[in-house]
Design an enzyme around this catalytic site. Structure first.
Site, PDB file in Angstrom:
ATOM      1  N   GLY A 151       0.679  -1.256  -0.101  1.00 55.21           N
ATOM      2  CA  GLY A 151       0.169   0.350  -0.046  1.00 55.21           C
ATOM      3  C   GLY A 151       0.841   1.286  -0.049  1.00 55.21           C
TER       4      GLY A 151
ATOM      5  N   ARG B 276       0.417  -5.125  -6.231  1.00 53.68           N
ATOM      6  CA  ARG B 276       0.227  -6.436  -5.629  1.00 53.68           C
ATOM      7  C   ARG B 276       1.066  -7.446  -6.834  1.00 53.68           C
ATOM      8  NH1 ARG B 276      -3.642  -9.542  -4.374  1.00 53.68           N
ATOM      9  NH2 ARG B 276      -2.258 -10.080  -2.677  1.00 53.68           N
TER      10      ARG B 276
ATOM     11  N   ASP C 246       5.869  -4.996   6.173  1.00 56.45           N
ATOM     12  CA  ASP C 246       6.381  -6.263   6.343  1.00 56.45           C
ATOM     13  C   ASP C 246       6.349  -7.240   5.165  1.00 56.45           C
ATOM     14  OD1 ASP C 246       3.980  -6.973   6.745  1.00 56.45           O
ATOM     15  OD2 ASP C 246       4.242  -7.169   9.017  1.00 56.45           O
TER      16      ASP C 246
ATOM     17  N   THR D 289       4.392   2.396   5.530  1.00 54.65           N
ATOM     18  CA  THR D 289       2.797   1.927   5.611  1.00 54.65           C
ATOM     19  C   THR D 289       2.194   2.993   6.682  1.00 54.65           C
ATOM     20  OG1 THR D 289       1.373   0.389   6.595  1.00 54.65           O
ATOM     21  CG2 THR D 289       3.591   0.187   7.126  1.00 54.65           C
TER      22      THR D 289
ATOM     23  N   ASP E   5      -0.037   2.106   8.678  1.00 53.69           N
ATOM     24  CA  ASP E   5      -0.546   1.180   9.439  1.00 53.69           C
ATOM     25  C   ASP E   5       0.435   1.264  10.667  1.00 53.69           C
ATOM     26  OD1 ASP E   5      -2.756   0.702   7.630  1.00 53.69           O
ATOM     27  OD2 ASP E   5      -1.593  -1.143   7.054  1.00 53.69           O
TER      28      ASP E   5
ATOM     29  N   ASP F 112       2.636  -1.012  11.518  1.00 53.95           N
ATOM     30  CA  ASP F 112       2.399  -2.054  11.936  1.00 53.95           C
ATOM     31  C   ASP F 112       3.669  -3.060  11.621  1.00 53.95           C
ATOM     32  OD1 ASP F 112       2.264  -2.528   9.363  1.00 53.95           O
ATOM     33  OD2 ASP F 112       0.312  -3.553   9.366  1.00 53.95           O
TER      34      ASP F 112
ATOM     35  N   ARG G 274      -5.246  -2.106   9.369  1.00 60.02           N
ATOM     36  CA  ARG G 274      -5.086  -3.630   9.368  1.00 60.02           C
ATOM     37  C   ARG G 274      -5.079  -4.197  10.653  1.00 60.02           C
ATOM     38  NH1 ARG G 274      -0.482  -5.478   5.271  1.00 60.02           N
ATOM     39  NH2 ARG G 274       0.523  -4.907   7.177  1.00 60.02           N
TER      40      ARG G 274
END
Lengths: 320, 320, 320, 320
Positions: D12, D73, D104, D126, D128, D130, D172
């Protein structure tokens, strides 16, 4: 000479409502007229939720979104007894005129008071820009910029991943927000209630763009046409290509008003006080041909709002 | 039928210039006309700094501030030999019409080409909103919002410390930016070139506000009146109170254009192409009474721009 | 167990001060402690300008710039009799602890109360990021983003006209704001008080960039080095090229705090209450290694603030 | 000495990715190393979609959202033959090291190249936040501010109409965005994947607030917990009160990066080049304790990301 007037906000909140209330208070103060703020729209009018507003009450308010007087839905105001109670409250408080800030629905409530002999003036305040009789409503310019900034962000992702996005924007039965946003954000297609859409034509345009090397697209749909996920499904069925959906939602209603909305709100608020001072009743404030004007309030709900369809044509030509 | 046109930006850059160039390119493409971008305004026109612009060249450009075609001062364009060289370049490249985006100064250059028989159409692009004949210029709305956001920030400090601030804003000889910003930011006083100011009156208003409990104030001064530090000194001399100064400066020229400026730029760009297609020359595009119109270019430098003085009156009443 | 504490803001206002006061009030309420707001910093402390703050008082305050408690310069607080009066006011009101939000100057005032036996905890609130002992102060992140957004706008103009700009930013004797902004805005050169500058080196870098095709440049100067117009003159004398100047000024202090500043302010406010509850006095709150910590308040004015000079090196390498 | 490296963005898109690529290019140029940009992530690596990047390629890029290298992707990269093809492309182009910017998942792809002997360094990009092993990822700060600004707007409406709103935010399986946004926006409740929620407790808190006079509320839910409309339904069933829902959606990914994200991206990009120059491979860049560090890339997908749960506790106490 009028000594005391009241002001209320009604219907969905819109950025600039506070600036309009501020202008009512300051213009009235300039003429030595007291102002009472009515909380919660017609509900507070009926329950007598009044508070004095002076110059201090409206300090640092011009830049604030929402409405500090609050707003509320109040279908009960259709009943005669309820209207009479509101009228009694106004008269008991020595109030001689009322400014109502809201959409055409709010004007209907206002007209019932006018019919009972109480002077009310309306100011169009709604992000939907759907009040007939005025080119612009307070809040539209702010909501438009909020939408365009959101789409600018979505385009960053669309461009990076070469995706198609459907963006659903507000506007009830009016396509103004979608149309202006489509033009300003450089969208590939806009669907508005005022114009029948042709799915095949949309798909053909997208494919023509893709053939030319354009690998992402933004399709804006007004909520009055259909939900965003619905049009995305229809497009996916035709194109076989994944189409993402973003429903911009309630953030479109908030935020600090743009300069334009603050100026318009100030003009409208001051002009509404002038109308009341001149003994006018049942008039709605608006802007036409770059001039602040007034017209019979019922026009706002007897006619239909008309979008500027020259923008639709322009949008089609520029999104070639 | 026209086959190829050119477009240039000239004078001070303004947000929305890119959106206007994009509209010229896309509208022309819609009609099968080629577009050449001229770099560095009249300087590039004279030096033949041309580049082909297609739909891809103007992708993701609508939201960009500044002008990707660049702009430059080029007083040499007053000379006949220089103009002739520019004309030769245009003709050598097979260009049949030119769109000039800039202020009234840019229109003067354009008229010299028109006088030599070359069709030019002008689009008003300047944050100063000072082009006679049109109610708005491209860039004004964006600059106005930039100014208002800056003053909102300054007011946070003014309120916290109960200080007086003078804010100097751009506008050359026009007070539009100062006037609109004053109304939208809820300033206490605005000084514009269009209206003589009375220092005693300003001081009296500030003191009246202070007596009423208002402990901070914002005075906006248009650069065309006098420098901000000068008016601050005059006020300090009268009031004995420290007055801070903020000169907003060049950030007023930049930034992503507002929705309104993008729409206006799109309308102007497309309309300019239509005018060229119709064989019009020496016409300037503008907006009057909410309609995109065109008028003889020389009007823009033979008449004076008029500010909407009803806003000045309103501002005075609301800053009671 | 403590029953009542007070909170004041002092020195230059900073975005996030309101969020910190809100956190003090809410954290205290969570533990059943009453909070008194002191208006106008040490001046109000001396004059007994106190007001009760409850959960309602701090509603919708987290996003507001400035300080609703106001701030003021009050050099008189150096006098012992004045300090004693403040102490008497605190004790008369039954206040058992005080939170001071401001810069290191504000900590000096706090230490005089601590010396008299009254528990005070300090929270670093200043856009300058110049409080020794903490990596960040409240307001720095917001001011930094304001500066970077302004420079992004200036760059639009610089790029369009291929100009050189000097931008003067705040920071008193600290270069953090200039340094971070320089890195984030991609400036060509940054002048900070922590590092001697070499005019010839700057000119050589600018000329190297120009030789490589870079035709505009942004030079950021911290106000602690010299005024912007001064360095512009020095550069013009060396390069012979017109250099424009923009002094960002007081808008750097205002605005709605960034998410980061709101979170930091919330952490600091809550932690200050915890320290008072634990009977700590003369401690300053800070953040080190990503942890909220506390340290002896005098450290903040006995040591010097250290800028992260690795950013300076990085900036030089990246502006190659 | 290394002569040529490549850089790609994957997964993303996140604001700041462009700033990181810019830093890679400029740091490399500073050391005389050439840089190749790989388009479309691993897909472009496999198809050999390479382009030379020089100082000019990354001009005016630091402030741009999205990724100009595009992302895609590409599950096919799990296959050995595909990886080998990518490796062949790298070697054929004389590339000696690769910087991968992504989450990741992107690191897994990188490790397959490292296993084949090719040096790759990872940069966490990202929204996120995360990626295990680093306190912050590029894009998180920007997305956080976008979310908080949107909630500020929604609160205008919530306050005006005294409504309850559920706002669904991205992240996410990580709650960082929801948690930080909840604290920064002063939300009443936050639901994150890291902490079990108790519906009765949420309802009780809302009712306690309402009893105290608080008539609106904002509940933030991380997408990893459940969809916004689902929690709204659960709350409506319990409270009998209409609860509106806003899904912020893809606009969270876009926009011009904040100052903090630009600085972090610059640090990460430059440090990644240093690691490659030192012959390191399979290392991920991160920030810990306010220091830029590196660690073994597999840590990022073998461990779990940990949210700062002290913020959760703080949020609960402050939303009393």
């Amino acid at each position: 000479m009028m000594k005391k007037i009241a002001v209320l906000t009604s219907g969905g909140d819109a950025p600039g409502m506070n600036a309009a209330v501020r202008a009512v208070v300051r213009k009235a103060a300039y003429h030595g007229i007291e102002v009472v703020g009515v909380k919660y729209g017609y509900e507070g009018l009926t329950n007598g939720q009044f508070e004095e507003l002076d110059l201090g009450s409206v300090g640092s308010l011009i830049q604030r979104g929402g409405t500090f007087l609050n707003s509320a839905r109040f279908p009960e105001f259709k009943e005669d007894a309820v209207q009479q109670k509101a009228l009694d409250n106004l008269q008991a408080a020595g109030i001689e005129g009322l400014v109502v800030i809201g959409g055409d629905g709010s004007y209907r409530g206002a007209m019932t008071l006018v019919a009972k002999g109480f002077p009310v003036v309306g100011i169009p305040g709604t992000i939907d820009n759907d009040v007939p009789g005025t080119e612009y409503t307070i809040g539209f310019d702010t909501a438009l910029n909020t939408v365009v900034e959101a789409i600018d962000k979505i385009r960053d992702t669309a461009t990076s991943h070469e995706n198609s996005f459907v963006v659903e924007v507000m506007g009830r039965d009016a396509g103004d927000l979608a149309l202006w946003a489509g033009l300003a954000a450089g969208a590939e297609t806009v669907l508005i209630p005022e114009e029948a859409y042709d799915l095949d034509d949309i798909v053909e345009r997208l494919e023509r763009g893709a053939a030319r090397g354009k690998k992402h697209s933004i399709i804006i749909v007004a909520e009055g046409v259909m939900p965003g996920h619905k049009i995305a499904e229809l497009l996916e069925a035709k194109t076989g290509k994944k189409t993402r959906v973003s429903v911009l939602g309630h953030m479109q209603r908030g935020g600090s008003p743009t300069a334009r909305d603050r100026v318009l709100a100030s003009q409208f608020g001051a002009y509404a006080v002038e109308l009341l001072m001149e003994g006018k009743a049942g008039r709605a404030v608006g802007v036409r041909n770059h001039q602040v004007i007034d017209y019979d309030m019922p026009e706002a709900f007897q006619k239909n709002h008309e979008a500027d369809m020259s923008l639709y044509t322009l949008m089609k030509e520029l999104s070639i």
